[in-house]
Motif scaffolding. Structure first.
Motif, PDB file in Angstrom:
ATOM      1  N   UNK A  65       0.753  -1.092  -0.063  1.00 18.85           N
ATOM      2  CA  UNK A  65       0.046  -0.039   0.022  1.00 18.85           C
ATOM      3  C   UNK A  65       0.649   1.315   0.041  1.00 18.85           C
ATOM      4  N   UNK A  66       2.065   1.285  -0.165  1.00 25.05           N
ATOM      5  CA  UNK A  66       3.202   2.193  -0.463  1.00 25.05           C
ATOM      6  C   UNK A  66       2.763   3.184  -1.732  1.00 25.05           C
ATOM      7  N   UNK A  67       2.666   2.221  -2.681  1.00 23.61           N
ATOM      8  CA  UNK A  67       2.522   2.811  -3.893  1.00 23.61           C
ATOM      9  C   UNK A  67       1.194   2.609  -4.600  1.00 23.61           C
ATOM     10  N   UNK A  68       0.715   3.366  -5.166  1.00 21.56           N
ATOM     11  CA  UNK A  68      -0.764   2.969  -6.091  1.00 21.56           C
ATOM     12  C   UNK A  68      -0.356   2.081  -7.056  1.00 21.56           C
ATOM     13  N   UNK A  69      -1.255   1.516  -7.468  1.00 24.60           N
ATOM     14  CA  UNK A  69      -1.406   0.256  -8.447  1.00 24.60           C
ATOM     15  C   UNK A  69      -0.645   1.030  -9.887  1.00 24.60           C
ATOM     16  N   UNK A  70      -1.269   2.195 -10.092  1.00 19.86           N
ATOM     17  CA  UNK A  70      -0.698   2.956 -11.492  1.00 19.86           C
ATOM     18  C   UNK A  70       0.633   3.464 -11.275  1.00 19.86           C
ATOM     19  N   UNK A  71       0.803   3.999 -10.317  1.00 19.60           N
ATOM     20  CA  UNK A  71       2.225   4.470 -10.068  1.00 19.60           C
ATOM     21  C   UNK A  71       3.238   3.447  -9.943  1.00 19.60           C
ATOM     22  N   UNK A  72       2.972   2.287  -9.197  1.00 17.57           N
ATOM     23  CA  UNK A  72       3.986   1.277  -9.562  1.00 17.57           C
ATOM     24  C   UNK A  72       4.049   0.600 -10.873  1.00 17.57           C
ATOM     25  N   UNK A  73       3.124   0.514 -11.645  1.00 14.36           N
ATOM     26  CA  UNK A  73       3.155   0.144 -13.088  1.00 14.36           C
ATOM     27  C   UNK A  73       3.743   1.142 -13.963  1.00 14.36           C
ATOM     28  N   UNK A  74       3.755   2.252 -13.732  1.00 11.12           N
ATOM     29  CA  UNK A  74       4.490   3.515 -14.175  1.00 11.12           C
ATOM     30  C   UNK A  74       5.952   3.418 -14.133  1.00 11.12           C
ATOM     31  N   UNK A  75       6.172   3.162 -13.032  1.00 12.34           N
ATOM     32  CA  UNK A  75       7.746   2.954 -12.547  1.00 12.34           C
ATOM     33  C   UNK A  75       8.465   1.817 -13.287  1.00 12.34           C
ATOM     34  N   UNK A  76       7.599   0.827 -13.208  1.00 14.16           N
ATOM     35  CA  UNK A  76       8.156  -0.321 -13.829  1.00 14.16           C
ATOM     36  C   UNK A  76       8.120  -0.300 -15.363  1.00 14.16           C
ATOM     37  N   UNK A  77       7.323   0.181 -15.766  1.00 15.10           N
ATOM     38  CA  UNK A  77       7.312   0.515 -17.198  1.00 15.10           C
ATOM     39  C   UNK A  77       8.391   1.232 -17.778  1.00 15.10           C
ATOM     40  N   UNK A  78       8.616   2.419 -17.073  1.00 12.29           N
ATOM     41  CA  UNK A  78       9.553   3.238 -17.644  1.00 12.29           C
ATOM     42  C   UNK A  78      11.116   2.794 -17.535  1.00 12.29           C
ATOM     43  N   UNK A  79      11.324   1.888 -16.102  1.00 13.64           N
ATOM     44  CA  UNK A  79      12.495   1.263 -16.232  1.00 13.64           C
ATOM     45  C   UNK A  79      12.758   0.094 -17.168  1.00 13.64           C
ATOM     46  N   UNK A  80      11.724  -0.535 -17.517  1.00  7.75           N
ATOM     47  CA  UNK A  80      11.946  -1.621 -18.490  1.00  7.75           C
ATOM     48  C   UNK A  80      12.047  -1.016 -20.006  1.00  7.75           C
ATOM     49  N   UNK A  81      11.395  -0.039 -20.274  1.00  6.89           N
ATOM     50  CA  UNK A  81      11.679   0.865 -21.616  1.00  6.89           C
ATOM     51  C   UNK A  81      12.970   1.328 -21.615  1.00  6.89           C
ATOM     52  N   UNK A  82      13.434   1.922 -20.554  1.00  9.60           N
ATOM     53  CA  UNK A  82      14.747   2.464 -20.428  1.00  9.60           C
ATOM     54  C   UNK A  82      16.090   1.005 -20.897  1.00  9.60           C
ATOM     55  N   UNK A  83      15.784   0.139 -20.134  1.00  5.51           N
ATOM     56  CA  UNK A  83      16.429  -1.311 -20.342  1.00  5.51           C
ATOM     57  C   UNK A  83      16.550  -1.581 -21.553  1.00  5.51           C
ATOM     58  N   UNK A  84      15.415  -1.851 -22.235  1.00  2.00           N
ATOM     59  CA  UNK A  84      14.953  -2.164 -23.505  1.00  2.00           C
ATOM     60  C   UNK A  84      15.633  -1.499 -24.672  1.00  2.00           C
ATOM     61  N   UNK A  85      15.675  -0.062 -24.324  1.00  2.00           N
ATOM     62  CA  UNK A  85      16.010   0.767 -25.395  1.00  2.00           C
ATOM     63  C   UNK A  85      17.874   0.924 -25.453  1.00  2.00           C
ATOM     64  N   UNK A  86      18.499   0.215 -24.417  1.00  2.00           N
ATOM     65  CA  UNK A  86      19.946   0.277 -24.449  1.00  2.00           C
ATOM     66  C   UNK A  86      20.489  -0.534 -25.918  1.00  2.00           C
TER      67      UNK A  86
END
Length: 86
Positions: A65-86
């Protein structure tokens, strides 16, 4: 400080919860920094490993309950996108 017994308890429990939430947020930020530093260094293997750890930490924070669902999804998505872009 409050005078009523239940209000005193709420003050104590909310302080305890705030400390716990802060510790979880700090751990998540540390994991995100590890991914970002691996991306900056150009090390794709380390970035992928750090991404898995960071994703796990973010999901755990969401379940607590520290992060809301969409906030957590956004953080994961941005990180995954950055790693995939390498």
């Amino acid at each position: 400080m409050a005078n009523i017994k239940s209000a005193k308890k709420r003050v104590l429990t909310s302080a305890k919860r705030a400390d716990r939430n802060q510790a979880i947020k700090s751990a998540v930020k540390t994991e995100i920094k590890k991914v970002r530093s691996a991306i900056d260094a150009g090390n794709k293997e380390d970035a992928a490993k750090a991404l898995i750890c960071a994703t796990s930490a973010i999901d755990k924070a969401e379940s607590k309950g520290v992060f809301k669902k969409n906030t957590a999804s956004r953080k994961v998505s941005r990180l995954a996108k950055a790693v995939a872009k390498m």
